[in-house]
Design a protein around this motif. Structure first.
Motif, PDB file in Angstrom:
ATOM      1  N   PRO A  47      11.309  15.119   2.799  1.00  0.00           N
ATOM      2  CA  PRO A  47      10.470  14.524   1.732  1.00  0.00           C
ATOM      3  C   PRO A  47      10.473  13.003   1.833  1.00  0.00           C
ATOM      4  CG  PRO A  47      12.555  15.318   0.834  1.00  0.00           C
ATOM      5  CD  PRO A  47      12.482  15.808   2.248  1.00  0.00           C
ATOM      6  N   PHE A  48       9.380  12.397   1.370  1.00  0.00           N
ATOM      7  CA  PHE A  48       9.257  10.942   1.427  1.00  0.00           C
ATOM      8  C   PHE A  48       8.362  10.492   0.289  1.00  0.00           C
ATOM      9  CE2 PHE A  48       7.481   6.968   3.408  1.00  0.00           C
ATOM     10  CZ  PHE A  48       8.688   6.288   3.511  1.00  0.00           C
ATOM     11  N   ASP A  49       8.864   9.548  -0.499  1.00  0.00           N
ATOM     12  CA  ASP A  49       8.172   9.142  -1.728  1.00  0.00           C
ATOM     13  C   ASP A  49       7.169   8.020  -1.461  1.00  0.00           C
ATOM     14  OD1 ASP A  49       7.457   8.941  -4.366  1.00  0.00           O
ATOM     15  OD2 ASP A  49       9.188   7.712  -4.947  1.00  0.00           O
ATOM     16  N   TYR A  50       6.093   8.371  -0.798  1.00  0.00           N
ATOM     17  CA  TYR A  50       5.019   7.400  -0.567  1.00  0.00           C
ATOM     18  C   TYR A  50       3.739   8.152  -0.234  1.00  0.00           C
ATOM     19  CZ  TYR A  50       2.117   3.802   1.612  1.00  0.00           C
ATOM     20  OH  TYR A  50       1.070   2.969   1.941  1.00  0.00           O
ATOM     21  N   THR A  51       2.661   7.748  -0.859  1.00  0.00           N
ATOM     22  CA  THR A  51       1.336   8.289  -0.549  1.00  0.00           C
ATOM     23  C   THR A  51       0.429   7.121  -0.198  1.00  0.00           C
ATOM     24  OG1 THR A  51       1.639  10.118  -2.100  1.00  0.00           O
ATOM     25  CG2 THR A  51      -0.621   9.621  -1.402  1.00  0.00           C
ATOM     26  N   LYS A  89       4.757   3.381   6.736  1.00  0.00           N
ATOM     27  CA  LYS A  89       5.786   3.021   5.768  1.00  0.00           C
ATOM     28  C   LYS A  89       7.132   3.504   6.317  1.00  0.00           C
ATOM     29  CE  LYS A  89       5.317   1.424   2.192  1.00  0.00           C
ATOM     30  NZ  LYS A  89       5.392   0.029   1.697  1.00  0.00           N
ATOM     31  N   TYR A  92       7.645   6.401   8.969  1.00  0.00           N
ATOM     32  CA  TYR A  92       6.512   7.329   8.958  1.00  0.00           C
ATOM     33  C   TYR A  92       5.180   6.615   9.186  1.00  0.00           C
ATOM     34  CZ  TYR A  92       9.824  10.735   7.134  1.00  0.00           C
ATOM     35  OH  TYR A  92      10.902  11.573   6.989  1.00  0.00           O
ATOM     36  N   ARG A 100       0.973  12.822   7.330  1.00  0.00           N
ATOM     37  CA  ARG A 100       2.177  12.055   7.646  1.00  0.00           C
ATOM     38  C   ARG A 100       2.786  12.511   8.967  1.00  0.00           C
ATOM     39  NH1 ARG A 100       7.814  12.534   5.311  1.00  0.00           N
ATOM     40  NH2 ARG A 100       6.993  14.256   4.046  1.00  0.00           N
TER      41      ARG A 100
END
Length: 477
Positions: A47-51, A89, A92, A100
């Motif tokens: 998981p990665f907190d960026y859109t 980012k 990624y 992604r």
């Protein structure tokens, strides 16, 4: 030493699950056959907190058409269907559709802090708001501050910095300095080495794939995997002495090499080689140049510079890529005595030391220290290498796993005894991995080596995902 000991303790803790998993896997394999659809499902990306914001620019097809019409015909791309990367980012990347990808290539060993690291971006934006460019004929603190910070990372008397715009420029300048200082034109470099694509550096480069000219003596490559003498560095070094004795006047201008050959396929130099060669070259009046464009700036984990692993101190060090995290900047660092040779004429570089570039470069060094990214490269890179070696035990097509930290190579061969390059197969594996969301580079003289050079913020979870994707892709061959 205290930091290295701490890193080693962290590494042991990180590797414990791998070794335990290996034992359990072996027991499970003996107990029951693998299900038929074991590799049907793609692994799950961490998981990665960026859109990323929506992209409404040109699509891949239109860009490909313009590229073919207006850009150099020598440009090439990876993958059957070229990717249009529009956002990044940290570790990624994101394509035109917002998909992604885990970046295990780092813009060719260039992105060290992570894509668009906020501290680096902020430093550059703030500088650009004040002054983007003037000239080094005026004073500006950005270039002086970065030079001071770089010099603090160097051993010995290496403390005078010349800024350039790239690694090629840095190596060109280093070769010129060596020739001016020694009064000798002969340069020795290694076969399979890569040092740039300008006139002088192309001569030092020793792969026909990347050069149009020659003019430099190329010594036997101390390659532990494919070389004639295995890991015996001193035997390879004898060839340098023979070049000096039989190919020159007995004096040379310099010797240039990478500590780990990047473009050449992540080839580590055999132990004992560099100390022996540095001694020979200096006895012949030459300067020793360390090309740290790919191996430097904390990437190998155990040291900040690649040459430090060999216990040598060069006369000149060149760098680029990682010192800017993607900013076009390079540098040459040498001693005050050697630096004096450029005062014989007026050496000048319009953009070398540009305020925005040096402000960004200085921010990179601060981030590396603040976020302990060298330690991360050592711990997670060692974990990733051990997992790659486990894949080697499973897949016969993997002939060698090598490198340090986040400068790793995986060589594919169709025959382990003959070491036949798997040039076609590596393309299939790369495409499968891309479809699962993993981007990785390739290189080596035969184009059969995976170049695993991610941003230094790469995590253990990223490593596991990378391994799963590679495992599945190799199993599909």
């Amino acid at each position: 030493m205290q930091r290295l000991a701490s890193s080693r303790r962290l590494l042991q803790a990180a590797l414990a699950p791998v070794r335990a998993q290996s034992s359990l896997s072996a027991a499970a394999a003996a107990a029951a056959p693998a299900p038929e659809n074991a590799f049907a499902a793609a692994p799950k990306m961490p998981p990665f907190d960026y859109t990323p914001p929506p992209y409404d620019g040109p699509r891949a097809e239109e860009i490909s058409r313009k590229r073919a019409e207006f850009l150099s015909p020598s440009l090439f791309h990876f993958y059957d269907r070229p990717l249009n990367i529009v956002d990044g980012k940290m570790q990624y990347l994101f394509d035109e559709d917002g998909r992604r990808y885990l970046d295990a290539f780092g813009g060719i060993a260039t992105v060290c802090c992570g894509h668009c690291h906020p501290d680096v971006v902020e430093a550059m934006v703030n500088q650009a708001k004040r002054i983007q460019h003037s000239t080094v004929l005026y004073l500006n603190h950005a270039i002086a501050d970065f030079a001071e910070a770089l010099a603090a990372k160097m051993p010995g008397d290496l403390k005078v910095v010349f800024f350039t715009n790239s690694g090629t420029e840095a190596n060109e300048l280093a070769l010129m300095i060596a020739r001016l200082y020694t009064g000798c034109h002969d340069i020795i470099s290694l076969r399979n080495g890569y040092h740039g694509n300008a006139a002088g550096t192309m001569g030092a480069t020793a792969q026909c794939n990347w050069k149009f000219n020659t003019g430099v003596h190329h010594a036997l490559n101390p390659d532990p995997y494919r070389g004639a003498f295995g890991s015996d560095g001193e035997k390879y070094a004898r060839d340098v002495q023979e070049i000096i004795d039989f190919g020159t006047t007995g004096r040379v201008g310099g010797f240039i090499s990478e500590a780990i050959q990047g473009v050449g396929g992540i080839v580590e130099l055999a132990p004992g080689y560099l100390p022996a060669v540095y001694n020979m070259v200096r006895k012949a009046g030459g300067l020793c140049i360390a090309d740290e464009v790919q191996a430097g700036v904390a990437r190998t984990g155990n040291h900040f510079w690649g040459f430090e692993s060999h216990g040598v101190i060069p006369d000149i060090v060149t760098m680029a890529k990682g010192i800017g995290n993607g900013i076009p900047i390079g540098a040459v660092v040498t001693t005050p005595e050697i630096a004096q040779v450029l005062t014989r004429r007026s050496y000048f570089n319009t953009f070398g030391g540009n305020p925005v570039s040096t402000a960004g470069g200085h921010a990179v060094l601060k981030v590396l220290e603040k976020e302990k990214l060298q330690e991360n490269a050592f711990v997670v890179g060692s974990y990733l290498k051990e997992r790659l070696n486990k894949l080697k035990e499973k897949h016969d097509i993997i002939g060698d796993v090598r490198g340090k930290g986040f400068l790793l190579g995986v060589e594919l061969v169709t025959d382990r005894q003959k070491k036949t390059p798997a040039k076609v197969e590596i393309g299939h594996v790369m495409n499968h991995m891309k479809d699962m969301g993993v981007l990785v580079g390739k290189g080596g003289f035969y184009g059969n080596v995976f170049r695993v050079t991610p941003p230094l913020c790469f995590t253990k979870e990223d490593s596991d995902f990378f391994i799963e994707a590679m495992d599945i892709s190799l199993s599909k061959l």
